[in-house]
Design a protein around this motif. Structure first.
Motif, PDB file in Angstrom:
ATOM      1  N   VAL A 196      14.417  -3.143  13.822  1.00  0.00           N
ATOM      2  CA  VAL A 196      14.908  -2.955  15.188  1.00  0.00           C
ATOM      3  C   VAL A 196      15.251  -4.327  15.758  1.00  0.00           C
ATOM      4  O   VAL A 196      14.472  -5.281  15.619  1.00  0.00           O
ATOM      5  N   LEU A 197      16.427  -4.429  16.370  1.00  0.00           N
ATOM      6  CA  LEU A 197      16.843  -5.672  17.027  1.00  0.00           C
ATOM      7  C   LEU A 197      16.958  -5.379  18.515  1.00  0.00           C
ATOM      8  O   LEU A 197      17.787  -4.564  18.933  1.00  0.00           O
ATOM      9  N   GLU A 198      16.119  -6.021  19.305  1.00  0.00           N
ATOM     10  CA  GLU A 198      16.086  -5.696  20.734  1.00  0.00           C
ATOM     11  C   GLU A 198      16.618  -6.852  21.579  1.00  0.00           C
ATOM     12  O   GLU A 198      16.178  -8.002  21.446  1.00  0.00           O
ATOM     13  N   ALA A 243       0.836  -1.214   0.000  1.00  0.00           N
ATOM     14  CA  ALA A 243       0.000   0.000   0.000  1.00  0.00           C
ATOM     15  C   ALA A 243       0.867   1.258   0.000  1.00  0.00           C
ATOM     16  O   ALA A 243       0.348   2.378   0.061  1.00  0.00           O
ATOM     17  N   GLY A 244       2.183   1.088  -0.038  1.00  0.00           N
ATOM     18  CA  GLY A 244       3.073   2.252  -0.112  1.00  0.00           C
ATOM     19  C   GLY A 244       3.457   2.811   1.247  1.00  0.00           C
ATOM     20  O   GLY A 244       3.933   3.952   1.349  1.00  0.00           O
ATOM     21  N   ILE A 245       3.249   2.012   2.282  1.00  0.00           N
ATOM     22  CA  ILE A 245       3.576   2.489   3.648  1.00  0.00           C
ATOM     23  C   ILE A 245       4.913   1.884   4.078  1.00  0.00           C
ATOM     24  O   ILE A 245       5.058   0.655   4.094  1.00  0.00           O
ATOM     25  N   PRO A 246       5.881   2.733   4.432  1.00  0.00           N
ATOM     26  CA  PRO A 246       7.170   2.190   4.880  1.00  0.00           C
ATOM     27  C   PRO A 246       7.030   1.449   6.216  1.00  0.00           C
ATOM     28  O   PRO A 246       6.415   1.961   7.152  1.00  0.00           O
ATOM     29  N   VAL A 247       7.630   0.257   6.263  1.00  0.00           N
ATOM     30  CA  VAL A 247       7.517  -0.587   7.469  1.00  0.00           C
ATOM     31  C   VAL A 247       8.901  -0.857   8.052  1.00  0.00           C
ATOM     32  O   VAL A 247       9.826  -1.259   7.339  1.00  0.00           O
ATOM     33  N   CYS A 248       9.006  -0.657   9.365  1.00  0.00           N
ATOM     34  CA  CYS A 248      10.199  -1.038  10.119  1.00  0.00           C
ATOM     35  C   CYS A 248       9.840  -2.298  10.900  1.00  0.00           C
ATOM     36  O   CYS A 248       8.820  -2.322  11.606  1.00  0.00           O
ATOM     37  N   GLY A 249      10.651  -3.333  10.784  1.00  0.00           N
ATOM     38  CA  GLY A 249      10.409  -4.553  11.558  1.00  0.00           C
ATOM     39  C   GLY A 249      10.962  -4.430  12.971  1.00  0.00           C
ATOM     40  O   GLY A 249      11.631  -3.442  13.308  1.00  0.00           O
ATOM     41  N   HIS A 250      10.679  -5.426  13.792  1.00  0.00           N
ATOM     42  CA  HIS A 250      11.177  -5.431  15.173  1.00  0.00           C
ATOM     43  C   HIS A 250      11.292  -6.901  15.588  1.00  0.00           C
ATOM     44  O   HIS A 250      10.288  -7.601  15.676  1.00  0.00           O
ATOM     45  N   LEU A 251      12.542  -7.348  15.837  1.00  0.00           N
ATOM     46  CA  LEU A 251      12.797  -8.755  16.172  1.00  0.00           C
ATOM     47  C   LEU A 251      13.618  -8.855  17.456  1.00  0.00           C
ATOM     48  O   LEU A 251      14.163  -7.865  17.941  1.00  0.00           O
ATOM     49  N   GLY A 252      13.756 -10.071  17.966  1.00  0.00           N
ATOM     50  CA  GLY A 252      14.477 -10.299  19.221  1.00  0.00           C
ATOM     51  C   GLY A 252      13.492 -10.232  20.356  1.00  0.00           C
ATOM     52  O   GLY A 252      12.458 -10.940  20.323  1.00  0.00           O
ATOM     53  N   LEU A 253      13.765  -9.397  21.353  1.00  0.00           N
ATOM     54  CA  LEU A 253      12.781  -9.206  22.425  1.00  0.00           C
ATOM     55  C   LEU A 253      11.674  -8.308  21.881  1.00  0.00           C
ATOM     56  O   LEU A 253      11.906  -7.131  21.602  1.00  0.00           O
ATOM     57  N   THR A 254      10.522  -8.879  21.694  1.00  0.00           N
ATOM     58  CA  THR A 254       9.380  -8.115  21.177  1.00  0.00           C
ATOM     59  C   THR A 254       8.391  -7.983  22.336  1.00  0.00           C
ATOM     60  O   THR A 254       7.679  -8.946  22.666  1.00  0.00           O
ATOM     61  N   PRO A 262      19.070  -1.229   7.070  1.00  0.00           N
ATOM     62  CA  PRO A 262      19.705  -0.966   8.364  1.00  0.00           C
ATOM     63  C   PRO A 262      19.071  -1.727   9.536  1.00  0.00           C
ATOM     64  O   PRO A 262      17.857  -1.910   9.566  1.00  0.00           O
ATOM     65  N   THR A 263      19.937  -2.147  10.463  1.00  0.00           N
ATOM     66  CA  THR A 263      19.466  -2.679  11.743  1.00  0.00           C
ATOM     67  C   THR A 263      19.645  -1.570  12.778  1.00  0.00           C
ATOM     68  O   THR A 263      20.645  -0.839  12.744  1.00  0.00           O
ATOM     69  N   ILE A 264      18.670  -1.437  13.658  1.00  0.00           N
ATOM     70  CA  ILE A 264      18.744  -0.417  14.713  1.00  0.00           C
ATOM     71  C   ILE A 264      18.613  -1.163  16.036  1.00  0.00           C
ATOM     72  O   ILE A 264      17.588  -1.804  16.307  1.00  0.00           O
ATOM     73  N   GLY A 265      19.678  -1.120  16.823  1.00  0.00           N
ATOM     74  CA  GLY A 265      19.730  -1.984  18.005  1.00  0.00           C
ATOM     75  C   GLY A 265      19.357  -1.280  19.296  1.00  0.00           C
ATOM     76  O   GLY A 265      19.543  -0.069  19.455  1.00  0.00           O
ATOM     77  N   ILE A 266      18.811  -2.079  20.207  1.00  0.00           N
ATOM     78  CA  ILE A 266      18.629  -1.635  21.606  1.00  0.00           C
ATOM     79  C   ILE A 266      19.004  -2.853  22.445  1.00  0.00           C
ATOM     80  O   ILE A 266      18.349  -3.897  22.367  1.00  0.00           O
ATOM     81  N   GLY A 267      20.121  -2.750  23.158  1.00  0.00           N
ATOM     82  CA  GLY A 267      20.628  -3.915  23.875  1.00  0.00           C
ATOM     83  C   GLY A 267      21.101  -4.984  22.905  1.00  0.00           C
ATOM     84  O   GLY A 267      20.966  -6.182  23.181  1.00  0.00           O
ATOM     85  N   ALA A 268      21.648  -4.565  21.760  1.00  0.00           N
ATOM     86  CA  ALA A 268      22.076  -5.527  20.731  1.00  0.00           C
ATOM     87  C   ALA A 268      23.513  -5.243  20.284  1.00  0.00           C
ATOM     88  O   ALA A 268      23.916  -5.637  19.192  1.00  0.00           O
ATOM     89  N   GLY A 269      24.284  -4.567  21.142  1.00  0.00           N
ATOM     90  CA  GLY A 269      25.710  -4.371  20.873  1.00  0.00           C
ATOM     91  C   GLY A 269      26.025  -3.274  19.881  1.00  0.00           C
ATOM     92  O   GLY A 269      25.123  -2.624  19.344  1.00  0.00           O
ATOM     93  N   PRO A 270      27.351  -3.095  19.621  1.00  0.00           N
ATOM     94  CA  PRO A 270      27.816  -1.936  18.847  1.00  0.00           C
ATOM     95  C   PRO A 270      27.784  -2.107  17.332  1.00  0.00           C
ATOM     96  O   PRO A 270      28.050  -1.148  16.611  1.00  0.00           O
TER      97      PRO A 270
END
Ligand code: KIV
Length: 271
Positions: free
Chosen positions: A187-189, A137-148, A206-214
């Motif tokens: 997002v990788l949490e 539908a043309g909507i940008p989606v960011c995923g979220h994996l790991g601790l969800t 891109p991956t965007i981390g939170i508690g997923a290292g440098p």
């Protein structure tokens, strides 16, 4: 400063280029106009209206209770304060898991009524059809994996995820699937740093981390945590840049003293 710091408006394409140019992406949460204005002025690349609003704004124990209407309200407030950052809004629990049509309706409301530039949803293979429908539908989606956090009652704890081989392999497969489906980032949490590195190297988004290292392509933190408003929350991954809890309670107690002692307001502060 950075190759992309002069950009007037950050888009999903800018984030893709940042990964390509090996420039780290910065993301912080915001839930209201005034905070969004400050976070944007500070130069963050993306602002997330996280469903963590359920915790830090509304005081719930989990993210589950927040509604789509409430998330849309927070998003409207944030959008009014932002000039440069890419605004990403979470679809809350129960608004996309049941079927792809419902997922698309929720995403459309978030874009149309909330004014978000993109949405984020939690999960991989299980929500494949919903992601496909929203992206189509043309909507940008960011995923979220790991601790969800929307699955907290299934996990039972907020401990680090994907330490075992089977879950780690599924995470890498889900990352590749999200890329194939057309997600612009993931997002990788709270996963091991080595796994986040492998995931980041396995995909071109891109991956965007939170508690997923440098080694993620970017980092995200909850605003209230990084400015030290949230004293009760001290995970290992959190770096606090301020101690606003102490600053604010100190200011409030000084105000109380000043009023009680009739020091405030003084002549200069009166008409
Ligand atoms: O809701 C939120 O704030 C989030 C971040 C922790 C990534 O999803």
């Amino acid at each position: 400063m950075s190759v992309h710091s002069e950009i007037k408006k950050i888009t999903t394409e800018t984030l893709r280029k940042m990964k390509f140019d090996k420039e780290k992406i910065t993301m912080l949460t915001a839930y209201d106009f005034t905070t969004a204005k400050m976070v944007d002025a500070g130069g963050v690349d993306s602002i997330l209206i996280g469903d963590s609003a359920a915790n830090v704004m509304a005081g719930h124990e989990t993210t589950l209770p927040i509604t789509l209407d409430q998330m849309i309200y927070h998003t409207q407030c944030v959008v009014r304060g932002v000039e440069r950052a890419l605004v990403v809004a979470d679809l809350p629990f129960g608004t996309y898991q049941s079927n792809p049509e419902k997922a698309l309706d929720s995403a459309v409301r978030m874009m149309k009524e909330g004014g978000a530039h993109a949405i984020k949803i939690e999960g991989g293979k299980e929500i494949e059809e919903s992601i496909r429908k929203i992206v189509n539908a043309g909507i940008p989606v960011c995923g979220h994996l790991g601790l969800t956090p929307q699955s907290i009652y299934q996990f039972g704890t907020y401990k680090v995820r994907a330490k075992e081989d089977a879950e780690a392999e599924k995470l890498i497969a889900d990352c590749k699937l999200l890329e194939e489906l057309g997600c612009f980032a993931v997002v990788l949490e709270k996963i091991p740093a080595a796994l986040a590195k492998k995931a980041s190297e396995s995909i071109s988004i891109p991956t965007i981390g939170i508690g997923a290292g440098p080694d993620c392509d970017g980092q995200v933190l909850v605003y209230h945590d990084m400015v030290g408003m949230n004293q009760g929350f001290s995970p290992k991954f959190l770096r606090r840049y301020l101690d606003l809890y102490s600053e604010i309670t100190g200011a409030v107690s000084q105000y109380v003293k000043d009023v009680k002692s009739s020091d405030f307001p003084n002549d200069k502060e009166s008409y």
